[in-house]
Design an enzyme around this catalytic site. Sequence first.
Site, PDB file in Angstrom:
ATOM      1  N   LYS A  52       0.842  -1.202   0.000  1.00 29.14           N
ATOM      2  CA  LYS A  52       0.000   0.000   0.000  1.00 29.14           C
ATOM      3  C   LYS A  52       0.876   1.251   0.000  1.00 29.14           C
ATOM      4  O   LYS A  52       0.606   2.212  -0.722  1.00 29.14           O
ATOM      5  CB  LYS A  52      -0.935  -0.019   1.224  1.00 29.14           C
ATOM      6  CG  LYS A  52      -2.031  -1.071   1.085  1.00 29.14           C
ATOM      7  CD  LYS A  52      -2.805  -1.324   2.369  1.00 29.14           C
ATOM      8  CE  LYS A  52      -3.722  -2.536   2.161  1.00 29.14           C
ATOM      9  NZ  LYS A  52      -4.495  -2.917   3.340  1.00 29.14           N
ATOM     10  N   GLN A  96      -5.303  -1.652   9.497  1.00 27.99           N
ATOM     11  CA  GLN A  96      -4.990  -2.953   8.877  1.00 27.99           C
ATOM     12  C   GLN A  96      -5.488  -4.092   9.779  1.00 27.99           C
ATOM     13  O   GLN A  96      -5.157  -4.133  10.958  1.00 27.99           O
ATOM     14  CB  GLN A  96      -3.472  -3.055   8.660  1.00 27.99           C
ATOM     15  CG  GLN A  96      -3.022  -4.331   7.995  1.00 27.99           C
ATOM     16  CD  GLN A  96      -3.508  -4.461   6.550  1.00 27.99           C
ATOM     17  OE1 GLN A  96      -3.453  -3.513   5.772  1.00 27.99           O
ATOM     18  NE2 GLN A  96      -4.007  -5.626   6.191  1.00 27.99           N
ATOM     19  N   ASP A 119     -11.489   2.297   3.496  1.00 32.34           N
ATOM     20  CA  ASP A 119     -11.680   0.847   3.382  1.00 32.34           C
ATOM     21  C   ASP A 119     -13.166   0.496   3.263  1.00 32.34           C
ATOM     22  O   ASP A 119     -13.511  -0.659   3.002  1.00 32.34           O
ATOM     23  CB  ASP A 119     -11.098   0.152   4.629  1.00 32.34           C
ATOM     24  CG  ASP A 119      -9.852  -0.657   4.301  1.00 32.34           C
ATOM     25  OD1 ASP A 119      -9.637  -0.939   3.103  1.00 32.34           O
ATOM     26  OD2 ASP A 119      -9.124  -0.999   5.236  1.00 32.34           O
TER      27      ASP A 119
END
Length: 285
Positions: A52, A96, A119
Amino acid sequence: MAIIIDGKELAKKTRQNLKIECDELKNKGINPRLAVIMVGDNPASKVYVRNKSKACQEVGVEYEEYLLDSNITQKDLIDLIKKLNNDKNINGILLQSPIPKHLDINEAFRTIDYNKDVDGFHPMNVGKLTLGEDTFVSCTPYGVMRMFEEYNIDLCGKNVVILGRSNIVGKPLTQCCLNKNATITVCHSKTQNTKKLTKEADIVISAIGKPKFITEDMIKEGAIVIDVGINRDENGKIVGDVDFENVKQKASYITPVPGGVGPMTVAMLINNVIKAAKNQNEKIL
Ligand code: NAP
């Protein structure tokens, strides 16, 4: 023999287009910026976070990382998220997963400002997706939908079988396919007769995390097979949920692992950061 859906190439093209958008924003004084929080040192998470960060760098999105100790308290995690919510320089926040079991991940996702929820896990964004409204679509399902678009695969009226019902992949993917007028069957660990269901599907999407679970005899001739799984086989090699070599003989389209859905997930994250930066600066754009 199936056409291989090249996620790596499509992700590269997507990043190139995003770089143009990012440069345009920068010319207007807007610097898209992503904050990533990682708790503990899960080796797979480290690889994902590194990918990322590399993609951000390539596109020109600013990136900052918070590596938290695995025994951090829930309060400290929530306080950090609130601090990032209030930081005007940060457009997107990503936590995460997985995080250690003593922490409540749902509370953490709920705490992220839904305007910075790149997200797409905040209940507000999940709800908007369900209503078919413009929102942050979670990155893996979004990447899969982009692949369908790019390869002119129309989902309208198609029989789609999705394996897996996680909040991160299976459920939002179900909603995305429904929004495209497909007829969906969702299989999970309690499903009886999965093979009978997959054999009738026009499109099979597997997101269960079981190496080579989808075999050639589970799909019909000409089916489209999307492999979201990322697993290690007995030799430590990265493989998907699909027995790629055999299934590709029978499918019409198939995604490889690696080089399929994975790179698209990262590209769609960057897409969402740029979208967040635009939304948050609507007045000056
Ligand atoms: P997860 O939270 O562990 O969920 C797995 C799902 O699979 C659950 O819903 C489970 O059912 C279901 N399942 C398990 N065995 C099954 C079976 N035999 N038949 C049908 N369904 C079954 O996993 P996840 O986070 O969704 O991830 C799934 C896979 O995708 C993993 O390999 C992960 O590494 C990969 N992944 C890839 C990307 C990418 O970018 N390519 C992104 C995210 C995840 P129950 O609900 O009944 O337990």
